[in-house]
Design a protein around this motif. Structure first.
Motif, PDB file in Angstrom:
ATOM      1  N   ARG A  36     -10.073   0.168  -8.941  1.00  0.00           N
ATOM      2  CA  ARG A  36      -9.337   1.305  -8.273  1.00  0.00           C
ATOM      3  C   ARG A  36     -10.160   2.171  -7.521  1.00  0.00           C
ATOM      4  O   ARG A  36      -9.801   2.772  -6.540  1.00  0.00           O
ATOM      5  CB  ARG A  36      -8.864   2.082  -9.743  1.00  0.00           C
TER       6      ARG A  36
ATOM      7  N   THR B 159      -9.046   3.957  -3.947  1.00  0.00           N
ATOM      8  CA  THR B 159      -8.977   5.426  -3.789  1.00  0.00           C
ATOM      9  C   THR B 159     -10.036   5.976  -2.829  1.00  0.00           C
ATOM     10  O   THR B 159      -9.698   6.970  -2.216  1.00  0.00           O
ATOM     11  CB  THR B 159      -9.016   5.952  -5.245  1.00  0.00           C
TER      12      THR B 159
ATOM     13  N   PRO C 241      -7.353   7.394   0.156  1.00  0.00           N
ATOM     14  CA  PRO C 241      -7.312   8.341  -1.154  1.00  0.00           C
ATOM     15  C   PRO C 241      -5.994   9.014  -1.166  1.00  0.00           C
ATOM     16  O   PRO C 241      -5.597   9.612  -2.194  1.00  0.00           O
ATOM     17  CB  PRO C 241      -8.477   9.347  -0.585  1.00  0.00           C
TER      18      PRO C 241
ATOM     19  N   SER D 220       0.649   6.271  -6.302  1.00  0.00           N
ATOM     20  CA  SER D 220       0.096   5.556  -7.423  1.00  0.00           C
ATOM     21  C   SER D 220       0.746   4.181  -7.450  1.00  0.00           C
ATOM     22  O   SER D 220      -0.016   3.361  -7.368  1.00  0.00           O
ATOM     23  CB  SER D 220       0.908   6.198  -8.733  1.00  0.00           C
TER      24      SER D 220
ATOM     25  N   THR E 289      -1.125   2.661  -4.451  1.00  0.00           N
ATOM     26  CA  THR E 289      -2.749   2.305  -5.042  1.00  0.00           C
ATOM     27  C   THR E 289      -2.647   0.904  -5.637  1.00  0.00           C
ATOM     28  O   THR E 289      -3.534   0.189  -5.552  1.00  0.00           O
ATOM     29  CB  THR E 289      -3.068   3.182  -5.459  1.00  0.00           C
TER      30      THR E 289
END
Length: 515
Positions: free
Chosen positions: A442, A446, A450, A454, A457
């Motif tokens: 993760r 990120t 960034p 969610s 990601t």
């Protein structure tokens, strides 16, 4: 030249020959009609061929020049290059309605009758001859060339039943049963896959293309047909199944060569337009541009693969079918888990192998590998290529002596004997829980991306794992129900033998075979 009057509310106010004459209607050929309507659209800056992408500077200008010149056209290109679609769009260059002698099977122009039926009807009724209006959609005829197509199918033949019913001798023109081409009079006639047409049948087209008339057995009939011919052909057919005979090629005025999309962006526009994604799927599955890029990249990789026959080509139908299967795979997972919606996963892309295996023609080496293995390799290459657009190059990171590899934590976790199973049908909760096991995964995503949601990601976290496996930093084994990631070195010594069972993520034992 005056435009023909158009009926309103789909029923013409002009219903007789006399009314048509008073309206000031003037006859014109199909090619003149196409030309004048094209000129009007170009002056108004209208899109002449809507939905055709990537041909704006190549095929479409050539096609427009051919129409302005009044040429018959041959669209030459590999499969899946929108040849038939372009031909069908020519309908939009016809007038919306056209007057026809009522009841004539050859779409006779009331002012210039062609058939015996129309001539006799006008001679009998004069200005009271009934006139109907034909919509432009009915002026398009398409025939797929197959080896069983006969001259009678295309041109016509004497009909013994008609002769017996009307009590006419075979020498009478009225016993002729006209084929598809005469019935396309005053319209557009398309022959798809022209090289598949037998040479002797191609010969029957000579006079129609050059002089505009037809020949039927021993009949003394000369019909000056008015037809815009469009042919499509695949250059592969020239060697595999047949060819266009030279005199026929000489009579086709313009040969326009089509091509595949020259960029992924163009390919994506085509796929998004053509993919049949249902409303309920759109409401249930959220997609992203990475998946679109991956699907298009598979076609790019296939067109340059040593396992795929380049002469056969890779149709745009591959990307369309693959994307449809990606969405269907995500939809199925949501249904199985009782979820109202889901986010597309890279596993959905990997599981779309069936959409690829039937869309590529393999050379000998590809046949030896097997269609399924070749499809997986193409997908792997697509992942490897696009990985570098989102994450640092693993090969370059290895050479940085002063800085540790950004993937070190991930490699070490797998190096400690840990494995990760990502199953296609895993619920959203189990999917996220599995990815969160890997330390550093993760953090990389990120840091580089960034501002993502969610769901996206987690998608990029899965993408990162697949990319590392394609760059040989970790190992990925395909399971029947998904994929297993583990340390590269340990996988070399623990490859299961055929038929060996593996533990699933639960207590249940399910046999799965790695490739």
């Amino acid at each position: 030249m005056a435009n023909q009057p158009l009926p309103t509310n789909h029923s013409a106010h002009i219903t007789t020959l006399g009314q048509l004459k008073k309206s000031g209607y003037k006859s014109r050929t199909v090619k003149a009609e196409l030309r004048e309507n094209l000129i009007r659209k170009l002056r108004l800056k209208e899109d002449v061929f809507p939905g055709i992408f990537g041909y704006e500077e190549t095929v479409i200008p050539e096609l427009q020049r051919a129409i302005l010149a009044g040429h018959h056209i041959n669209l030459l290109g590999l499969r899946g290059q929108a040849k038939t679609r372009i031909a069908r769009l020519l309908i939009n260059l016809l007038d919306e309605y056209m007057p026809v002698v009522a009841g004539s099977e050859l779409n006779d122009d009331p002012l210039q009758p062609l058939s015996v039926f129309a001539k006799n009807l006008i001679a009998e009724h004069g200005d009271d001859t009934p006139v109907t209006w034909m919509h432009r959609d009915d002026r398009y005829t398409e025939k797929l060339a197959t080896p069983d197509v006969s001259v009678a199918d295309l041109i016509g033949d004497a009909d013994p039943i008609k002769a017996a019913t009307l009590k006419l001798p075979y020498s009478d023109e009225r016993v002729i049963h006209f084929g598809l081409i005469p019935r396309a009079h005053r319209g557009i006639f398309v022959i798809n896959e022209l090289p598949d047409l037998q040479a002797r049948i191609q010969v029957s087209l000579f006079n129609i293309l050059q002089e505009g008339d037809i020949q039927i057995r021993g009949f003394k009939v000369r019909l000056p047909l008015d037809i815009q011919f469009v042919f499509t052909a695949n250059p592969e057919d020239y060697t595999n199944r047949g060819s266009i005979v030279t005199p026929l090629k000489d009579r086709i005025d313009a040969q326009i060569i089509t091509h595949y999309p020259k960029s992924i962006e163009i390919g994506k526009r085509i796929t998004k337009q053509e993919a049949r994604i249902k409303d309920e799927q759109r409401g249930m599955v959220t997609s992203n541009e990475v998946i679109h890029d991956l699907v298009e990249q598979v076609a790019v990789e296939a067109r340059g693969s040593e396992f795929v026959d380049a002469k056969s080509g890779v149709s745009a139908r591959l990307t369309i079918s693959a994307y449809e299967q990606v969405i269907a795979g995500a939809e199925r997972r949501a249904l199985v888990n009782g979820e109202a919606n889901t986010y597309v996963r890279l596993g959905d892309f990997i599981s779309a192998v069936p959409a690829i295996t039937g869309k590529v023609e393999l050379v000998y080496e590809g046949e030896q590998e097997g269609a399924g293995i070749v499809a997986e390799k193409l997908m792997g290459k697509a992942i490897r290529t696009l990985f570098l657009q989102y994450f640092p190059d693993p090969d370059k990171s290895k050479k940085l002596k002063n800085r540790p590899s950004p993937y070190k934590a991930i490699q070490e976790w797998f190096g400690n004997g840990n494995t990760l199973d990502l199953l296609h049908d895993a619920s959203t909760e189990d999917y996220k829980k599995a990815l969160d096991q890997v330390p550093g995964l993760r953090d990389i995503v990120t840091e580089l991306h960034p501002n993502e949601t969610s769901e996206h990601t987690y998608f990029l976290m899965e993408f990162l794992l697949h990319g590392l496996s394609e760059h040989s930093l970790i190992s990925r084994n395909r399971l029947t129900a998904g994929a297993q990631f583990k340390d590269l070195l340990s996988s070399m010594f623990t490859m299961p033998t055929f038929g060996e069972d593996e533990d699933d993520e639960d207590e249940e034992e399910k046999p799965r075979r790695r490739r």
